[in-house]
Write an enzyme that holds these catalytic residues in place. Structure first.
Site, PDB file in Angstrom:
ATOM      1  N   ASP A  20      26.574  17.111 -50.416  1.00  0.00           N
ATOM      2  CA  ASP A  20      26.679  16.138 -51.511  1.00  0.00           C
ATOM      3  C   ASP A  20      27.117  16.865 -52.775  1.00  0.00           C
ATOM      4  O   ASP A  20      27.020  18.097 -52.860  1.00  0.00           O
ATOM      5  CB  ASP A  20      25.335  15.439 -51.749  1.00  0.00           C
ATOM      6  CG  ASP A  20      25.438  14.394 -52.856  1.00  0.00           C
ATOM      7  OD1 ASP A  20      26.421  13.623 -52.857  1.00  0.00           O
ATOM      8  OD2 ASP A  20      24.564  14.364 -53.746  1.00  0.00           O
ATOM      9  N   SER A  21      27.543  16.105 -53.763  1.00  0.00           N
ATOM     10  CA  SER A  21      27.920  16.710 -55.046  1.00  0.00           C
ATOM     11  C   SER A  21      26.686  17.231 -55.787  1.00  0.00           C
ATOM     12  O   SER A  21      26.809  18.035 -56.699  1.00  0.00           O
ATOM     13  CB  SER A  21      28.644  15.669 -55.901  1.00  0.00           C
ATOM     14  OG  SER A  21      27.824  14.532 -56.065  1.00  0.00           O
ATOM     15  N   CYS A  83      27.915  12.413 -49.783  1.00  0.00           N
ATOM     16  CA  CYS A  83      28.487  11.971 -51.058  1.00  0.00           C
ATOM     17  C   CYS A  83      29.520  10.869 -50.799  1.00  0.00           C
ATOM     18  O   CYS A  83      30.501  11.092 -50.082  1.00  0.00           O
ATOM     19  CB  CYS A  83      29.152  13.167 -51.740  1.00  0.00           C
ATOM     20  SG  CYS A  83      29.954  12.756 -53.288  1.00  0.00           S
ATOM     21  N   GLU A 163      19.244  10.136 -62.275  1.00  0.00           N
ATOM     22  CA  GLU A 163      18.910  11.562 -62.467  1.00  0.00           C
ATOM     23  C   GLU A 163      17.826  11.754 -63.524  1.00  0.00           C
ATOM     24  O   GLU A 163      17.085  12.731 -63.501  1.00  0.00           O
ATOM     25  CB  GLU A 163      20.166  12.351 -62.847  1.00  0.00           C
ATOM     26  CG  GLU A 163      21.189  12.338 -61.754  1.00  0.00           C
ATOM     27  CD  GLU A 163      21.712  13.709 -61.374  1.00  0.00           C
ATOM     28  OE1 GLU A 163      21.533  14.652 -62.141  1.00  0.00           O
ATOM     29  OE2 GLU A 163      22.298  13.804 -60.281  1.00  0.00           O
ATOM     30  N   CYS A 199      26.873   4.633 -53.468  1.00  0.00           N
ATOM     31  CA  CYS A 199      26.714   5.904 -54.167  1.00  0.00           C
ATOM     32  C   CYS A 199      25.331   6.442 -53.837  1.00  0.00           C
ATOM     33  O   CYS A 199      24.363   5.670 -53.745  1.00  0.00           O
ATOM     34  CB  CYS A 199      26.854   5.679 -55.674  1.00  0.00           C
ATOM     35  SG  CYS A 199      26.455   7.134 -56.655  1.00  0.00           S
ATOM     36  N   HIS A 201      23.146   7.816 -55.487  1.00  0.00           N
ATOM     37  CA  HIS A 201      22.083   7.633 -56.479  1.00  0.00           C
ATOM     38  C   HIS A 201      21.514   6.216 -56.531  1.00  0.00           C
ATOM     39  O   HIS A 201      20.432   6.004 -57.052  1.00  0.00           O
ATOM     40  CB  HIS A 201      22.617   7.974 -57.873  1.00  0.00           C
ATOM     41  CG  HIS A 201      22.831   9.442 -58.084  1.00  0.00           C
ATOM     42  ND1 HIS A 201      23.636  10.194 -57.261  1.00  0.00           N
ATOM     43  CD2 HIS A 201      22.332  10.291 -59.020  1.00  0.00           C
ATOM     44  CE1 HIS A 201      23.639  11.447 -57.693  1.00  0.00           C
ATOM     45  NE2 HIS A 201      22.852  11.535 -58.759  1.00  0.00           N
TER      46      HIS A 201
HETATM   47  N1  DGL Z   1      27.243  11.774 -54.929  1.00  0.00           N
HETATM   48  C1  DGL Z   1      28.105  10.894 -55.691  1.00  0.00           C
HETATM   49  C2  DGL Z   1      28.446   9.675 -54.834  1.00  0.00           C
HETATM   50  O1  DGL Z   1      27.733   9.319 -53.920  1.00  0.00           O
HETATM   51  C3  DGL Z   1      27.445  10.454 -56.984  1.00  0.00           C
HETATM   52  C4  DGL Z   1      27.304  11.555 -58.010  1.00  0.00           C
HETATM   53  C5  DGL Z   1      28.628  12.116 -58.462  1.00  0.00           C
HETATM   54  O2  DGL Z   1      29.389  11.416 -59.163  1.00  0.00           O
HETATM   55  O3  DGL Z   1      28.904  13.253 -58.103  1.00  0.00           O
HETATM   56  O4  DGL Z   1      29.456   9.048 -55.059  1.00  0.00           O
END
Ligand code: DGL
Length: 282
Positions: A20-21, A83, A163, A199, A201
């Site tokens: 993931d990011s 991600c 976050e 997403c 989050h």
């Molecule tokens: N992990 C990213 C997503 O699911 C969200 C956070 C980011 O923008 O890196 O799209």
């Protein structure tokens, strides 16, 4: 690259690599651990370069390839792209680069769950700006249900709110009302009945989003669906570890072990300590 080709696959003892990011993909990690407790899980959060959701397709693809390459070098038996932004943009490049290592993305799983959930075929996708721009969810849904109508809404502020641990209360509700306003108009007009949390989050804000969306709209979280797809593939490829064994978890981050542990605990729903997080250089 293509390190994966030299790996000894067919090895059930190897970990599943989850990328993931940042910490958001821990929602997917959690779903995988619940469904597959016997599996070793190796999670990599590219916290040094977060967010991906506002970056260009070129950057997201380059970052995703580097991160996946790091996991492949560590000998994972499968890659799960938790991600949504990386899944939406970099899947073709990842599949090409790492074949025959199985690569599973959350977008296809989310689209599948949405199509199964929606009766009217009018589906909304909440995601980051880059995911919406790439149109991958709309394509994945249309491939499964050509008559579907897909409404996509970028909700970038939700990432920062999650976050911060701000997942409910008047401020979060006001932001959700603003983002969901056009979708609620569609709901009145056209019977929109399914909302994809596209997403990593957004599952944290599920309660608020569900409240604002109102009755008659079902929320879909791709985490559980992806876990199911992973299980099926492990069984099919005879890569599954015994369910009686207990799987290990290992966490990698590209920056800020302390922040990863602190914010990650919110996503994981249990305490993570900075010592549990290894810093990785991609
Ligand atoms: N992990 C990213 C997503 O699911 C969200 C956070 C980011 O923008 O890196 O799209």
């Amino acid at each position: 690259m293509n390190i994966s080709r030299s790996l000894n696959r067919g090895h059930a003892e190897r970990p599943i690599g989850i990328f993931d990011s940042g910490v958001g993909g821990l929602t997917v990690f959690k779903a995988l651990r619940a469904r597959l407790p016997g599996e070793h899980l190796l999670y990599l959060g590219d916290t040094a370069r977060l967010p991906y959701g506002t970056k260009s397709a070129e950057s997201v693809t380059r970052y995703a390839l580097q991160a996946a390459s790091h996991l492949a070098e560590r000998g994972v038996k499968m890659l799960v792209i938790a991600c949504n932004t990386a899944s939406a943009i970099a899947m073709p490049a990842l599949v090409r680069e790492f074949a025959p290592l199985p690569v599973i993305g959350v977008v296809e799983a989310g689209a599948e769950a949405a199509v199964r959930t929606s009766k009217s075929g009018h589906i909304a996708v909440l995601a980051t700006e880059s995911t919406v721009r790439g149109g991958a969810y709309a394509r994945a849904i249309a491939a499964r249900r050509p008559d579907a109508r897909v409404f996509s809404q970028a909700c970038s502020l939700f990432v920062a709110l999650a976050e911060e641990g701000w997942t409910r209360g008047p401020l979060v509700e006001a932001v959700a009302r603003e983002y969901l306003h056009p979708l609620l108009e569609e709901k009145k007009r056209d019977g929109l009945d399914c909302l994809v949390l596209g997403c990593t989050h957004f599952p944290l804000l599920q309660e608020t989003i569900a409240h604002v969306a109102g009755s008659g709209v079902i929320l879909v979280d791709s985490g559980e669906t992806v876990a199911l797809v992973v299980e099926e593939l492990l069984v099919e490829q005879k890569l599954i570890r015994s369910r009686d064994a207990k799987g290990d978890a290992h966490f990698l981050a590209t920056d800020g072990a302390e922040r990863f542990a602190r914010v990650g605990s919110l996503f994981l729903g249990e305490r993570l300590a900075a010592q549990d997080v290894e810093l990785a250089d991609l």
